[in-house]
Motif scaffolding. Structure first.
Motif, short mmCIF file in Angstrom:
data_model
loop_
_atom_site.label_atom_id
_atom_site.label_comp_id
_atom_site.label_asym_id
_atom_site.label_seq_id
_atom_site.Cartn_x
_atom_site.Cartn_y
_atom_site.Cartn_z
N GLU A 1 0.53 -31.23 26.70
CA GLU A 1 1.13 -30.94 25.42
C GLU A 1 0.35 -29.87 24.65
OE1 GLU A 1 1.37 -34.58 23.30
OE2 GLU A 1 2.50 -35.62 24.85
N GLY A 2 -0.49 -29.12 25.37
CA GLY A 2 -1.44 -28.27 24.69
C GLY A 2 -0.89 -26.99 24.10
N ASP A 3 0.29 -26.56 24.52
CA ASP A 3 0.83 -25.31 24.01
C ASP A 3 1.19 -25.44 22.55
OD1 ASP A 3 2.08 -22.84 23.67
OD2 ASP A 3 2.92 -22.88 25.68
N SER A 4 0.92 -24.39 21.77
CA SER A 4 1.26 -24.42 20.34
C SER A 4 2.76 -24.27 20.12
CB SER A 4 0.52 -23.32 19.59
OG SER A 4 0.92 -22.05 20.05
N LYS A 5 3.49 -23.87 21.16
CA LYS A 5 4.94 -23.73 21.05
C LYS A 5 5.62 -24.57 22.11
CE LYS A 5 5.01 -19.15 18.90
NZ LYS A 5 5.53 -17.77 18.97
N LEU A 6 6.63 -25.31 21.70
CA LEU A 6 7.44 -26.11 22.61
C LEU A 6 8.78 -25.41 22.79
CD1 LEU A 6 6.81 -29.69 21.16
CD2 LEU A 6 5.68 -28.63 23.13
N CYS A 7 9.28 -25.41 24.01
CA CYS A 7 10.57 -24.75 24.30
C CYS A 7 11.50 -25.71 25.00
CB CYS A 7 10.35 -23.52 25.16
SG CYS A 7 9.35 -22.23 24.38
N ALA A 8 12.76 -25.64 24.64
CA ALA A 8 13.81 -26.40 25.31
C ALA A 8 15.07 -25.55 25.26
CB ALA A 8 14.04 -27.75 24.64
N GLY A 9 15.54 -25.09 26.42
CA GLY A 9 16.69 -24.20 26.43
C GLY A 9 16.41 -22.95 25.61
N LEU B 1 15.75 -22.94 22.48
CA LEU B 1 15.12 -23.43 21.25
C LEU B 1 13.60 -23.39 21.37
CD1 LEU B 1 16.33 -24.67 18.61
CD2 LEU B 1 15.89 -26.91 19.62
N THR B 2 12.92 -22.96 20.28
CA THR B 2 11.46 -22.95 20.25
C THR B 2 10.97 -23.63 18.98
OG1 THR B 2 11.37 -20.86 21.46
CG2 THR B 2 9.40 -21.48 20.23
N LEU B 3 9.96 -24.49 19.14
CA LEU B 3 9.33 -25.15 18.01
C LEU B 3 7.87 -24.74 17.96
CD1 LEU B 3 9.60 -27.25 15.68
CD2 LEU B 3 8.82 -28.98 17.33
N ASP B 4 7.49 -24.07 16.88
CA ASP B 4 6.11 -23.64 16.68
C ASP B 4 5.35 -24.76 15.99
OD1 ASP B 4 3.70 -22.46 15.63
OD2 ASP B 4 4.60 -20.50 16.00
N ARG B 5 4.35 -25.30 16.66
CA ARG B 5 3.63 -26.47 16.14
C ARG B 5 2.54 -26.10 15.14
NH1 ARG B 5 2.27 -29.48 21.71
NH2 ARG B 5 2.15 -31.41 20.50
N VAL B 6 2.34 -24.82 14.92
CA VAL B 6 1.39 -24.36 13.89
C VAL B 6 2.12 -24.02 12.60
CG1 VAL B 6 -0.35 -22.64 13.30
CG2 VAL B 6 -0.22 -23.53 15.64
N THR B 7 3.23 -23.30 12.70
CA THR B 7 3.98 -22.89 11.50
C THR B 7 5.11 -23.85 11.16
OG1 THR B 7 5.58 -21.54 12.74
CG2 THR B 7 3.52 -20.48 12.06
N PHE B 8 5.43 -24.78 12.09
CA PHE B 8 6.50 -25.77 11.92
C PHE B 8 7.88 -25.13 11.90
CE2 PHE B 8 2.83 -27.16 9.19
CZ PHE B 8 2.21 -27.89 10.19
N GLU B 9 8.01 -23.96 12.51
CA GLU B 9 9.28 -23.25 12.54
C GLU B 9 10.07 -23.59 13.81
OE1 GLU B 9 8.79 -19.07 11.99
OE2 GLU B 9 8.54 -19.26 9.83
N LEU B 10 11.34 -23.91 13.59
CA LEU B 10 12.28 -24.13 14.67
C LEU B 10 13.16 -22.89 14.76
CD1 LEU B 10 13.44 -26.30 16.69
CD2 LEU B 10 15.11 -26.83 14.89
N SER B 11 13.21 -22.27 15.93
CA SER B 11 13.93 -21.00 16.04
C SER B 11 14.81 -20.94 17.28
CB SER B 11 12.95 -19.83 16.03
OG SER B 11 12.03 -19.93 17.10
N ALA B 12 15.87 -20.15 17.16
CA ALA B 12 16.78 -19.84 18.26
C ALA B 12 17.36 -18.47 17.97
CB ALA B 12 17.86 -20.91 18.39
N LYS B 13 18.39 -18.08 18.72
CA LYS B 13 18.93 -16.72 18.57
C LYS B 13 19.48 -16.47 17.17
CE LYS B 13 23.33 -18.27 20.56
NZ LYS B 13 24.28 -18.10 21.68
N GLY B 14 19.88 -17.54 16.47
CA GLY B 14 20.48 -17.37 15.15
C GLY B 14 19.49 -17.33 14.00
#
Length: 223
Positions: free
Chosen positions: A121-129, A131-144
């Motif tokens: 679980e060490g990456d600062s960013k999680l990805c699923a499809g 979708l990306t979740l930045d665990r430092v900035t708490f930002e959830l992002s996708a193409k939109g």
């Protein structure tokens, strides 16, 4: 993530709680060593912050007793005792990090990230499809675009993205995010799931949160 704070100086305990909650942690607080042991034995914590000079049982003894019982919860000692011998004693008792008072909140948060980081679980960013979740900035992002998630939204999305396709029971969300002493009802989980679903829709993501009635929630990644 759930953090236990064991600190008998109540103003400092409140300040620590505010720092952690602002950075998307769930916090339980106790004010003596005996309660710290009880909470660590009965709770499900991702980490603990222990003062050394507490009533009933000092932080070193707390650490020795929970480690002797097989509890491997990562522990950060936060103490005014700054001598090398104190640091050595704390680390030898089983602490993962020793931070002295006064402290910088940035170092505290970095230390917590370090001691709770797992290999898978060490990456600062999680990805699923898409979708990306930045665990430092708490930002959830996708193409939109992107959203900065609020505390509980972030923690729920993190749990879902750490375990894609796995069914997470409602009780697990309540336990990990609302905490040991919470009287929150199960319906509150659905409310936050609804918030996240709306954000996923606004982002145009193919990722969806699926509901299994009376069972829990899972993340479904579209093609």
């Amino acid at each position: 993530m759930r953090i236990l704070i064991a600190e008998d100086e109540r103003p400092l305990a409140r300040a620590l709680s505010k720092i952690l909650e602002k950075n998307c942690y769930t916090v339980d607080t106790v004010f003596d060593g005996e309660d710290a042991i009880a909470y660590l034995q009965n709770g499900n914590y991702d980490a603990a912050i222990l003062d050394v000079m507490m009533p009933l049982c000092d932080g070193f003894e707390v650490l020795q007793r929970v480690r002797a019982a097989g509890n491997l919860t990562p522990v950060l000692i936060l103490s005014a005792r700054s001598e090398v011998d104190d640091k050595v004693q704390g680390l030898d008792c089983g602490a993962n990090y020793y931070l002295t008072k006064p402290f910088d909140s940035k170092e505290l948060l970095a230390a917590l990230r370090a001691i709770t980081r797992r290999r898978e679980e060490g990456d600062s960013k999680l990805c699923a499809g898409d979708l990306t979740l930045d665990r430092v900035t708490f930002e959830l992002s996708a193409k939109g675009g992107s959203f900065r998630l609020a505390n509980k939204e972030f923690q729920m999305m993190e749990m879902l993205m750490l375990h894609p396709k796995a069914l997470i029971p409602t009780e697990r969300f309540l336990e990990k995010i609302w905490g040991f002493d919470s009287d929150a009802e199960q319906s509150v989980v659905w409310v936050y799931i609804s918030y996240l679903r709306k954000k996923l829709q606004a982002l145009g993501s193919q990722v969806q949160i699926r509901v299994a009635r009376n069972a829990g929630y899972s993340l479904e990644v579209g093609e």
